[in-house]
Scaffold this motif. Structure first.
Motif, PDB file in Angstrom:
ATOM      1  N   MET A  70      23.390 103.599   5.708  1.00 59.44           N
ATOM      2  CA  MET A  70      24.669 104.191   5.344  1.00 59.44           C
ATOM      3  C   MET A  70      24.792 104.351   3.831  1.00 59.44           C
ATOM      4  O   MET A  70      25.319 105.356   3.341  1.00 59.44           O
ATOM      5  N   SER A  71      24.301 103.390   3.093  1.00 60.76           N
ATOM      6  CA  SER A  71      24.315 103.459   1.635  1.00 60.76           C
ATOM      7  C   SER A  71      23.510 104.659   1.147  1.00 60.76           C
ATOM      8  O   SER A  71      23.957 105.423   0.287  1.00 60.76           O
ATOM      9  N   LYS A  72      22.321 104.832   1.714  1.00 64.29           N
ATOM     10  CA  LYS A  72      21.458 105.941   1.319  1.00 64.29           C
ATOM     11  C   LYS A  72      22.092 107.280   1.711  1.00 64.29           C
ATOM     12  O   LYS A  72      22.054 108.241   0.933  1.00 64.29           O
ATOM     13  N   ALA A  73      22.671 107.351   2.894  1.00 62.50           N
ATOM     14  CA  ALA A  73      23.328 108.581   3.343  1.00 62.50           C
ATOM     15  C   ALA A  73      24.497 108.936   2.421  1.00 62.50           C
ATOM     16  O   ALA A  73      24.699 110.106   2.080  1.00 62.50           O
ATOM     17  N   THR A  74      25.233 107.927   1.997  1.00 60.49           N
ATOM     18  CA  THR A  74      26.361 108.147   1.085  1.00 60.49           C
ATOM     19  C   THR A  74      25.872 108.668  -0.260  1.00 60.49           C
ATOM     20  O   THR A  74      26.462 109.583  -0.838  1.00 60.49           O
ATOM     21  N   GLU A  75      24.797 108.088  -0.751  1.00 58.13           N
ATOM     22  CA  GLU A  75      24.215 108.559  -2.014  1.00 58.13           C
ATOM     23  C   GLU A  75      23.795 110.021  -1.919  1.00 58.13           C
ATOM     24  O   GLU A  75      24.061 110.816  -2.830  1.00 58.13           O
ATOM     25  N   LEU A  76      23.136 110.378  -0.823  1.00 59.55           N
ATOM     26  CA  LEU A  76      22.703 111.767  -0.650  1.00 59.55           C
ATOM     27  C   LEU A  76      23.901 112.716  -0.536  1.00 59.55           C
ATOM     28  O   LEU A  76      23.882 113.828  -1.071  1.00 59.55           O
ATOM     29  N   PHE A  77      24.949 112.269   0.130  1.00 60.76           N
ATOM     30  CA  PHE A  77      26.167 113.070   0.250  1.00 60.76           C
ATOM     31  C   PHE A  77      26.780 113.304  -1.134  1.00 60.76           C
ATOM     32  O   PHE A  77      27.132 114.435  -1.487  1.00 60.76           O
ATOM     33  N   ILE A  78      26.892 112.239  -1.911  1.00 63.09           N
ATOM     34  CA  ILE A  78      27.468 112.355  -3.249  1.00 63.09           C
ATOM     35  C   ILE A  78      26.603 113.261  -4.121  1.00 63.09           C
ATOM     36  O   ILE A  78      27.113 114.108  -4.869  1.00 63.09           O
ATOM     37  N   LYS A  79      25.300 113.103  -4.011  1.00 63.21           N
ATOM     38  CA  LYS A  79      24.382 113.936  -4.794  1.00 63.21           C
ATOM     39  C   LYS A  79      24.562 115.410  -4.435  1.00 63.21           C
ATOM     40  O   LYS A  79      24.638 116.273  -5.319  1.00 63.21           O
TER      41      LYS A  79
ATOM     42  N   PRO B 141      18.403 101.862  -2.209  1.00 63.91           N
ATOM     43  CA  PRO B 141      19.776 102.350  -2.404  1.00 63.91           C
ATOM     44  C   PRO B 141      20.368 101.903  -3.739  1.00 63.91           C
ATOM     45  O   PRO B 141      20.084 100.811  -4.224  1.00 63.91           O
ATOM     46  N   ILE B 142      21.181 102.768  -4.303  1.00 67.06           N
ATOM     47  CA  ILE B 142      21.847 102.470  -5.572  1.00 67.06           C
ATOM     48  C   ILE B 142      23.190 101.781  -5.319  1.00 67.06           C
ATOM     49  O   ILE B 142      23.564 100.868  -6.049  1.00 67.06           O
ATOM     50  N   LEU B 143      23.899 102.223  -4.287  1.00 60.13           N
ATOM     51  CA  LEU B 143      25.205 101.625  -3.977  1.00 60.13           C
ATOM     52  C   LEU B 143      25.012 100.214  -3.438  1.00 60.13           C
ATOM     53  O   LEU B 143      24.044  99.935  -2.728  1.00 60.13           O
ATOM     54  N   PRO B 144      25.928  99.303  -3.751  1.00 62.09           N
ATOM     55  CA  PRO B 144      25.784  97.914  -3.304  1.00 62.09           C
ATOM     56  C   PRO B 144      25.898  97.781  -1.780  1.00 62.09           C
ATOM     57  O   PRO B 144      26.893  98.170  -1.184  1.00 62.09           O
ATOM     58  N   ILE B 145      24.862  97.232  -1.187  1.00 58.82           N
ATOM     59  CA  ILE B 145      24.788  97.080   0.267  1.00 58.82           C
ATOM     60  C   ILE B 145      25.929  96.209   0.789  1.00 58.82           C
ATOM     61  O   ILE B 145      26.526  96.500   1.826  1.00 58.82           O
TER      62      ILE B 145
END
Length: 135
Positions: free
Chosen positions: A33-42, A5-9
């Motif tokens: 959740m971090s990974k899901a958020t990244e995919l959503f933003i992408k 994940p890119i976003l801070p855990i």
């Protein structure tokens, strides 16, 4: 696509814990959740970029168009409203206020008519001698 994940855990975990419904948050759920958020933003930004007609710059207006034109982003409409001019905003306010203003004017008019009727009946009653002084 990276699996890390890119976003801070830790930030994701803190946000999740801020809910009164959550007691504890496992590291795995924070990572997920971090990974899901990244995919959503992408996904959101990709759809916004597609609205730029393959331009070089993604603007707020492109994201707002995506949010307001796609049902799956309904929950973001209050967070990402369409940009409007001051003139457009004033027109919206005027159209919202028009029914209320008309209702208020109608109420004022009816209360004025009631006052006039009351004063007319008082005048006719006093001129006919129906009211007598208590002196």
């Amino acid at each position: 696509m990276s699996t890390r994940p890119i976003l801070p855990i830790s930030r994701i975990s803190t946000i999740m814990k801020s809910s009164s419904d959550v007691e504890t948050v496992s590291r795995e759920s924070s990572v997920l959740m971090s990974k899901a958020t990244e995919l959503f933003i992408k996904n959101l930004t990709q759809e916004g970029y597609n609205r730029t007609n393959k331009g070089k710059k993604l603007d707020y207006k492109h994201l707002a168009q995506v949010v307001h034109n796609d049902e799956k982003y309904n929950f973001l409409r209050d967070i990402l409203p369409k940009k409007i001019t001051v003139l457009e905003y004033k027109k919206i306010l005027a159209s919202r206020d028009a029914p209320e203003r008309a209702e208020r004017e109608a109420e004022e008019l009816s209360s004025t008519e009631d006052d006039e009727e009351a004063s007319t009946s008082d005048t006719s009653a006093s001129s006919s001698g129906e009211f007598q002084s208590k002196n």
